[in-house]
Write a protein that holds these residues in place. Structure first.
Motif, mmCIF file in Angstrom:
data_model
loop_
_atom_site.group_PDB
_atom_site.id
_atom_site.type_symbol
_atom_site.label_atom_id
_atom_site.label_comp_id
_atom_site.label_asym_id
_atom_site.label_seq_id
_atom_site.Cartn_x
_atom_site.Cartn_y
_atom_site.Cartn_z
ATOM 1 N N ARG A 167 39.232 52.889 34.080
ATOM 2 C CA ARG A 167 38.492 53.610 33.054
ATOM 3 C C ARG A 167 38.769 53.356 31.953
ATOM 4 N NH1 ARG A 167 39.509 59.820 34.338
ATOM 5 N NH2 ARG A 167 38.053 59.823 32.462
ATOM 6 N N ASP A 181 44.175 48.425 39.809
ATOM 7 C CA ASP A 181 42.997 47.928 39.193
ATOM 8 C C ASP A 181 42.207 47.014 40.060
ATOM 9 O OD1 ASP A 181 43.788 49.493 37.064
ATOM 10 O OD2 ASP A 181 44.566 47.920 35.827
ATOM 11 N N LYS A 224 41.592 43.244 24.517
ATOM 12 C CA LYS A 224 40.687 44.232 25.012
ATOM 13 C C LYS A 224 39.267 43.993 23.970
ATOM 14 C CE LYS A 224 41.997 48.449 25.495
ATOM 15 N NZ LYS A 224 42.560 49.825 25.372
ATOM 16 N N GLN A 264 33.992 40.650 40.758
ATOM 17 C CA GLN A 264 34.305 41.714 41.850
ATOM 18 C C GLN A 264 34.739 41.067 43.083
ATOM 19 O OE1 GLN A 264 30.744 43.977 42.876
ATOM 20 N NE2 GLN A 264 31.605 44.880 44.617
ATOM 21 N N GLY A 288 34.898 39.493 32.741
ATOM 22 C CA GLY A 288 34.436 40.964 32.721
ATOM 23 C C GLY A 288 35.404 41.989 33.022
ATOM 24 N N PRO A 289 35.349 42.908 33.777
ATOM 25 C CA PRO A 289 36.287 44.096 33.858
ATOM 26 C C PRO A 289 37.641 43.631 34.479
ATOM 27 C CG PRO A 289 34.654 44.331 35.606
ATOM 28 C CD PRO A 289 34.220 43.088 34.641
ATOM 29 N N SER A 347 35.105 49.736 37.351
ATOM 30 C CA SER A 347 35.782 49.365 36.210
ATOM 31 C C SER A 347 37.062 50.360 35.926
ATOM 32 C CB SER A 347 35.056 49.078 35.104
ATOM 33 O OG SER A 347 34.011 48.019 35.046
ATOM 34 N N ILE A 367 38.044 47.295 40.769
ATOM 35 C CA ILE A 367 37.091 46.218 40.450
ATOM 36 C C ILE A 367 36.312 45.809 41.696
ATOM 37 C CG2 ILE A 367 36.648 44.180 39.102
ATOM 38 C CD1 ILE A 367 39.338 44.862 37.618
#
Length: 540
Positions: A279, A268, A461, A117, A242-243, A277, A272
């Motif tokens: 979608r 994006d 992914k 983040q 992570g995201p 996140s 974040i």
């Protein structure tokens, strides 16, 4: 330059140097005082590379002065403000605002890797600065943690445009010299090709990787081996991202044309950075880089695989005509050619970054396997520990668990489109992949690729199959193009990297872009992308 007895040096009769703030291969940044406006500022003392001839030095200083003035026209809160370019004793001194705070490099050294983040928030601010610079026709060319300042008031500032390049101007580099920190250079720059805005996006991707992982992805012991890794090696998976992982992987695509667009990347990163996140339950309309279809010609040999990627699957196309299609390999970077180019170039480096860690994260490449693959060694092809769960001690004592397997089925709908481009969402080619694992729990690492080597939908992914859940999940994408006219043909498939390596069968598709105006005199606009990604379970 003047100097009064017992006082600091004064540049151009106005800027008094107080103390050095930092030093690099191109010069020193000083804390200084403007004696006319009575405020503290930062002044960059620029030095020419050692061994450069007198005429080259003067040309370099003149060019840098012009480009610094061009960079001064960038108006953005995330870009350090350039106040003046003073000439003293025949060389330029760049006068900038003084930002009080720490560099991102200093923060990482003191605190270690960041959360996704926080890194995303910083990345979004840096990207906003880059987009403003690119709109002004200025390339930064040295995006790295040391050039990102985190001000005491929380403002994120991109600084040091001292080696920036202005669109349409001559390059700052002299013969045989590469400007910038090697581990943050884009592949096209490592190969000596003309950089573009996408080159700065690559450097931002490396910065984000270093921020969350604690080390840059391609750093090796020497600058030359680092450049070779940038060009040849597969990106080591960012395990802590992570995201943020899809954004990093989207920015770090070898082909500049395939990198994540700046607008989408910033969107994006903002999501974040705000704690969300992007979608995952929405099918993205991924831009397809069109390859103009040609008449099928016999191809006696299969296309050369991309470095670090599986060889083409034996499943091939669904028809003989598709198998005979001209398989384009224009984006293939051959390791031997790259090594020769780097060696002959006699590269030197004006800036060598002190680094953000010492990890290299090499990853082995493996050949493709049939659609169902069993791997008793549990991902031995990775240089890093596998994220796949390991059996418990009691299970290991009694008996080894069955080897993991992954089956991938791929279906396509509306695979032949003809009409105005980009295709409307309801008519664009759509593909659904069905993943089935042999045992639980499992994590499947995969990506969508086309036959010509293009990577779609953000790169790698991950699908998670928790203990007690279903063994089947689905993912889907739609394919679009911004081309005006032409017929574009390709094939799409799914590559699985973990927990085993496998590739689905490929599904051919074509997009024919027509310029005719539909009935009613208005071109249809693409419909909003529907939420088509599915997650199904079965009792098996």
């Amino acid at each position: 330059m003047s100097e009064e007895p017992g006082h600091e040096r004064v540049i151009a009769g106005r800027y008094r140097l107080l103390a050095p703030l930092g030093e690099g291969g191109m010069g020193t940044v000083w804390r200084a005082r403007d004696e006319v406006l009575h405020r503290e500022i930062a002044v960059k003392e620029v030095r020419a590379p050692a061994g450069l001839g007198g005429d080259d030095v003067q040309r370099m200083y003149a060019r840098l002065e012009r480009e610094a003035w061009a960079a001064a026209r960038i108006s953005n809160r995330n870009v350090v403000t350039v106040y003046d370019v003073a000439t003293d004793e025949g060389r330029p001194w760049i006068v900038m605002e003084l930002v009080r705070g720490l560099s991102l490099a200093e923060v990482l050294d003191a605190e270690g890797p960041m959360t996704p983040q926080r890194a995303a928030h910083i990345g979004a601010e840096v990207l906003a600065a880059l987009r403003a610079a690119h709109e002004a026709g200025v390339l930064h060319r040295d995006v790295k943690p040391a050039n990102v300042l985190i001000a005491n008031d929380g403002r994120i500032v991109l600084t040091d445009f001292g080696i920036a390049m202005v669109e349409g101007s001559s390059a700052l580099t002299m013969t045989g010299e590469v400007i910038g920190s090697p581990e943050f250079l884009a592949p096209e720059r490592a190969l000596g090709r003309t950089p573009g805005p996408e080159s700065d996006l690559w450097s931002l991707g490396v910065l984000l990787y270093a921020a969350v992982e604690g080390h840059s992805p391609f750093r090796h012991d020497t600058p030359l081996s680092t450049l070779r890794a940038i060009v040849d090696e597969e990106l080591p998976p960012p395990y802590r991202a992570g995201p943020l992982a899809p954004v990093i992987e989207g920015l770090l695509r070898k082909d500049p044309a395939q990198r994540l667009p700046a607008e989408q990347a910033e969107q994006d990163l903002r999501v974040i950075g705000a704690g969300g996140s992007p979608r995952a339950d929405t099918v993205r309309a991924v831009p397809f880089p069109p390859t103009v279809a040609a008449r099928p010609e016999p191809s006696p040999t299969p296309p050369m695989p991309l470095p670090g990627q599986p060889a083409p699957s034996g499943s091939g196309a669904t028809t003989a005509t598709r198998q005979d299609r001209d398989r384009r390999a224009g984006r293939v970077l051959v390791a031997g050619v790259v090594a020769l180019a780097l060696a002959v170039g006699g590269l030197t480096y004006a800036l060598l970054n002190r680094g953000d860690g010492d990890g290299n994260g090499d990853r082995g490449a493996g050949a493709s396997t049939p659609a169902e693959t069993k791997d008793p060694t549990q991902n031995t092809g990775s240089g890093k520990s596998s994220p796949s769960p390991t059996p418990s001690e009691s299970e290991s004592e009694e008996s080894s668990p069955p080897p993991q397997s992954v089956r991938v089925g791929l279906d396509g709908t509306r695979t032949d489109y003809a009409g105005p481009c980009p295709p409307p969402g309801a008519r664009a080619p759509r593909f659904t992949a069905t993943f089935t694992v042999g045992r639980l729990p499992a994590e499947v690492r995969y990506r969508w690729v086309t036959q010509d080597g293009s990577v779609l939908d953000g790169g790698w992914k991950t699908l998670s199959f928790p203990e007690g859940g279903g063994r089947t999940q689905r993912d889907a994408v739609t394919v679009t193009t911004e081309a005006g006219t032409g017929t574009f043909e390709n094939e799409i498939s799914v590559e699985v990297r973990e927990p085993v390596r496998t590739t689905s069968e490929s599904v051919p598709f074509s997009i024919t872009c027509e310029t005719e105006t539909p009935t009613g005199g208005a071109s249809p606009s693409p419909s909003d992308t529907e939420s088509d990604t599915e997650s199904d379970t079965d009792s098996g």
